[in-house]
Scaffold this active site. Structure first.
Site, short mmCIF file in Angstrom:
data_model
loop_
_atom_site.label_atom_id
_atom_site.label_comp_id
_atom_site.label_asym_id
_atom_site.label_seq_id
_atom_site.Cartn_x
_atom_site.Cartn_y
_atom_site.Cartn_z
N CYS A 8 0.86 -1.19 0.00
CA CYS A 8 0.00 0.00 0.00
C CYS A 8 0.89 1.23 0.00
CB CYS A 8 -0.98 -0.02 1.17
SG CYS A 8 -0.23 0.08 2.81
N ASN A 11 2.29 1.47 4.31
CA ASN A 11 2.62 0.21 5.01
C ASN A 11 2.32 0.30 6.50
OD1 ASN A 11 5.53 -1.96 5.58
ND2 ASN A 11 3.42 -2.53 5.14
N CYS A 13 -1.48 0.99 7.39
CA CYS A 13 -2.92 0.74 7.53
C CYS A 13 -3.37 -0.52 6.79
CB CYS A 13 -3.73 1.94 7.02
SG CYS A 13 -3.51 3.44 7.99
N ASP A 119 -8.26 3.92 1.06
CA ASP A 119 -7.30 4.32 2.07
C ASP A 119 -8.07 4.82 3.30
OD1 ASP A 119 -5.35 5.46 3.61
OD2 ASP A 119 -4.38 6.52 1.95
#
Ligand code: 4NP
Length: 144
Positions: A8, A11, A13, A119
């Site tokens: 993501c 690094n 969530c 997100d």
């Protein structure tokens, strides 16, 4: 033996959740897989996961508190068979570091139908739905 990397932006969530969930499901099935996660950005290198990700994972019986952030690097294309990214920004950033078509062939979105994993950084209420999206995707991965 499968080697899988979850990626993501931060690094902290989404990809630590994906790493923890896939580790959990692989262990349940006694799959001897190598599973890791990384971020395309470098702001959270060495950091523990976001407390909200730690909490939602704990709620579901998974401990991700020991994971630490690291940045995605080109060598990860050599170390892993499959690289799952959470959204199209991650996809672009990972492909930018690719060297060969074989590298690029390893990269895919975690969810089906080109859907991103949103997100959750700015919205506490997203952590539970994000957990569910990632869990379902990881179940699909272990079921092959
Ligand atoms: P992640 O979420 O990519 O799921 O780890 C984020 C974490 C941190 C930031 C952005 C997204 N950040 O801007 O620091």
């Amino acid at each position: 033996m499968m080697r899988i990397l979850m990626v993501c932006l931060g690094n902290i969530c989404r990809s630590p959740l994906a790493e923890g969930i896939l580790r959990h499901l692989a262990a349940q099935r006694q799959l001897n897989w190598e599973i890791d996660s990384a971020g395309t950005g470098n702001w959270h290198v060495g950091h523990a996961p976001d407390h909200r990700s730690i909490q939602v994972a704990r709620l579901h019986g998974i401990d991700i508190s020991g994971l630490r952030g690291r940045q995605f690097q080109a060598e990860d294309f050599d170390r892993f068979d499959r690289i799952y990214v959470m959204d199209l920004d991650n996809y672009r950033d990972v492909l930018r570091k690719s060297r060969t078509q074989a590298d690029r062939d390893k990269v895919q979105l975690l969810l089906e139908h080109q859907q991103p994993v949103p997100d959750p950084w700015y919205d506490d209420a997203l952590f539970e739905p994000v957990y569910q999206l990632i869990y379902n995707a990881c179940e699909r991965i272990v079921k092959g």
